[in-house]
Design an enzyme around this catalytic site. Structure first.
Site, PDB file in Angstrom:
ATOM      1  N   GLU A  56       0.832  -1.202   0.000  1.00 47.30           N
ATOM      2  CA  GLU A  56       0.000   0.000   0.000  1.00 47.30           C
ATOM      3  C   GLU A  56       0.869   1.255   0.000  1.00 47.30           C
ATOM      4  O   GLU A  56       1.833   1.357   0.744  1.00 47.30           O
ATOM      5  CB  GLU A  56      -0.916   0.004   1.223  1.00 47.30           C
ATOM      6  CG  GLU A  56      -1.932  -1.122   1.234  1.00 47.30           C
ATOM      7  CD  GLU A  56      -2.971  -1.005   0.113  1.00 47.30           C
ATOM      8  OE1 GLU A  56      -3.118   0.097  -0.456  1.00 47.30           O
ATOM      9  OE2 GLU A  56      -3.631  -2.027  -0.185  1.00 47.30           O
TER      10      GLU A  56
ATOM     11  N   CYS B  51      -7.402  -2.323   7.875  1.00 41.92           N
ATOM     12  CA  CYS B  51      -6.034  -2.314   7.350  1.00 41.92           C
ATOM     13  C   CYS B  51      -5.546  -0.883   7.198  1.00 41.92           C
ATOM     14  O   CYS B  51      -4.423  -0.554   7.585  1.00 41.92           O
ATOM     15  CB  CYS B  51      -5.962  -3.081   6.024  1.00 41.92           C
ATOM     16  SG  CYS B  51      -6.215  -4.845   6.279  1.00 41.92           S
TER      17      CYS B  51
ATOM     18  N   HIS C 112      -1.056  -5.654   1.526  1.00 40.74           N
ATOM     19  CA  HIS C 112      -2.234  -6.517   1.399  1.00 40.74           C
ATOM     20  C   HIS C 112      -1.863  -7.784   0.632  1.00 40.74           C
ATOM     21  O   HIS C 112      -1.088  -7.741  -0.322  1.00 40.74           O
ATOM     22  CB  HIS C 112      -3.351  -5.790   0.631  1.00 40.74           C
ATOM     23  CG  HIS C 112      -4.379  -5.157   1.514  1.00 40.74           C
ATOM     24  ND1 HIS C 112      -4.660  -3.812   1.478  1.00 40.74           N
ATOM     25  CD2 HIS C 112      -5.215  -5.692   2.446  1.00 40.74           C
ATOM     26  CE1 HIS C 112      -5.625  -3.549   2.363  1.00 40.74           C
ATOM     27  NE2 HIS C 112      -5.975  -4.662   2.953  1.00 40.74           N
TER      28      HIS C 112
HETATM   29  N1  PCA Z   1      -8.140  -7.234   5.971  1.00 46.82           N
HETATM   30  C1  PCA Z   1      -9.066  -6.169   6.282  1.00 46.82           C
HETATM   31  C2  PCA Z   1      -9.023  -6.047   7.770  1.00 46.82           C
HETATM   32  C3  PCA Z   1      -8.379  -7.287   8.271  1.00 46.82           C
HETATM   33  C4  PCA Z   1      -7.756  -7.904   7.086  1.00 46.82           C
HETATM   34  O1  PCA Z   1      -7.008  -8.884   7.095  1.00 46.82           O
HETATM   35  C5  PCA Z   1      -8.808  -4.881   5.496  1.00 46.82           C
HETATM   36  O2  PCA Z   1      -8.359  -4.972   4.342  1.00 46.82           O
HETATM   37  O3  PCA Z   1      -9.078  -3.797   5.989  1.00 46.82           O
END
Ligand code: PCA
Length: 198
Positions: free
Chosen positions: A79, A141, A165
């Site tokens: 990100e 996240c 991610h």
């Molecule tokens: N993904 C979510 C929250 C927890 C996770 O593993 C997100 O992308 O916000």
């Protein structure tokens, strides 16, 4: 040197969170220059940031990578930015924030302090699909990425820190249809590779 690696517990309809599986598997391992110390974060708007802050204070890491599941994405997505906003579907306590600021006096956003371009390059060179993401969303996240970078900023700590991610694992895809998925082994190997970039 020590690297704090966080993953998240399962949430919504996702019965497994592969980010936690990666964290558990790499806990205690030496990867590149770093000894990995892993912790699992709750999917809870009122608790996640406190837990993260406690882990950072306890571990005193030289680098921090937080991982989370992006169910539906088919590639690893480091990100670029976290924004000062909580909004979304309900967390594991049933709380649904709307248009909330994460830090009342904080900046609108923080850029990642991880070498995200290098991450994408090394992943692709090794055959793992990857792309920089320009939005971590407004759910947990993004919340954790924002808090992580806000804490580093407020405490004048200059170390690699940010959020990545990851896609679904095959195990998760078995119970959540229509998700593009990777083997858990590839997910873990991909995270090891990005640690070697630091
Ligand atoms: N993904 C979510 C929250 C927890 C996770 O593993 C997100 O992308 O916000």
């Amino acid at each position: 040197m020590k690297l704090l690696l966080t993953g998240f517990e399962p949430f919504l309809d996702f019965m497994i969170n592969p980010s936690a599986e990666i964290a558990k598997e790499l806990d205690g391992q030496q990867v590149g220059n770093y000894k990995i110390i892993s912790r699992i974060l709750p999917v809870d708007f009122s608790e996640a940031a406190h837990a993260l802050s406690r882990f950072i204070d306890e571990v005193n890491p030289d680098a921090v990578i937080s991982l989370g599941l992006a169910g539906g994405r088919n590639r690893i997505t480091p990100e670029r930015i976290a924004i000062n906003c909580n909004d979304g579907v309900k967390d594991n306590r049933g709380f649904t924030p709307q248009d909330q600021k994460i830090a009342e006096d904080g900046p609108d956003g923080y850029f990642s302090k991880l070498p995200i371009r290098k991450f994408v390059q090394i992943l692709q060179e090794n055959g793992y699909p990857a792309e920089i993401s320009n939005s971590a969303g407004t759910y947990l996240c993004n919340n954790v990425m924002y808090h992580l970078l806000h804490k580093m900023n407020m405490e004048n700590k200059d170390c690699p820190a940010g959020f990545v991610h990851i896609p679904s694992s095959h195990e998760l895809a078995l119970t959540s249809p229509n998700l593009p998925s990777w083997s858990q082994r590839d997910l873990t190997e991909a995270v090891k590779l990005i640690v070697t970039c630091l």
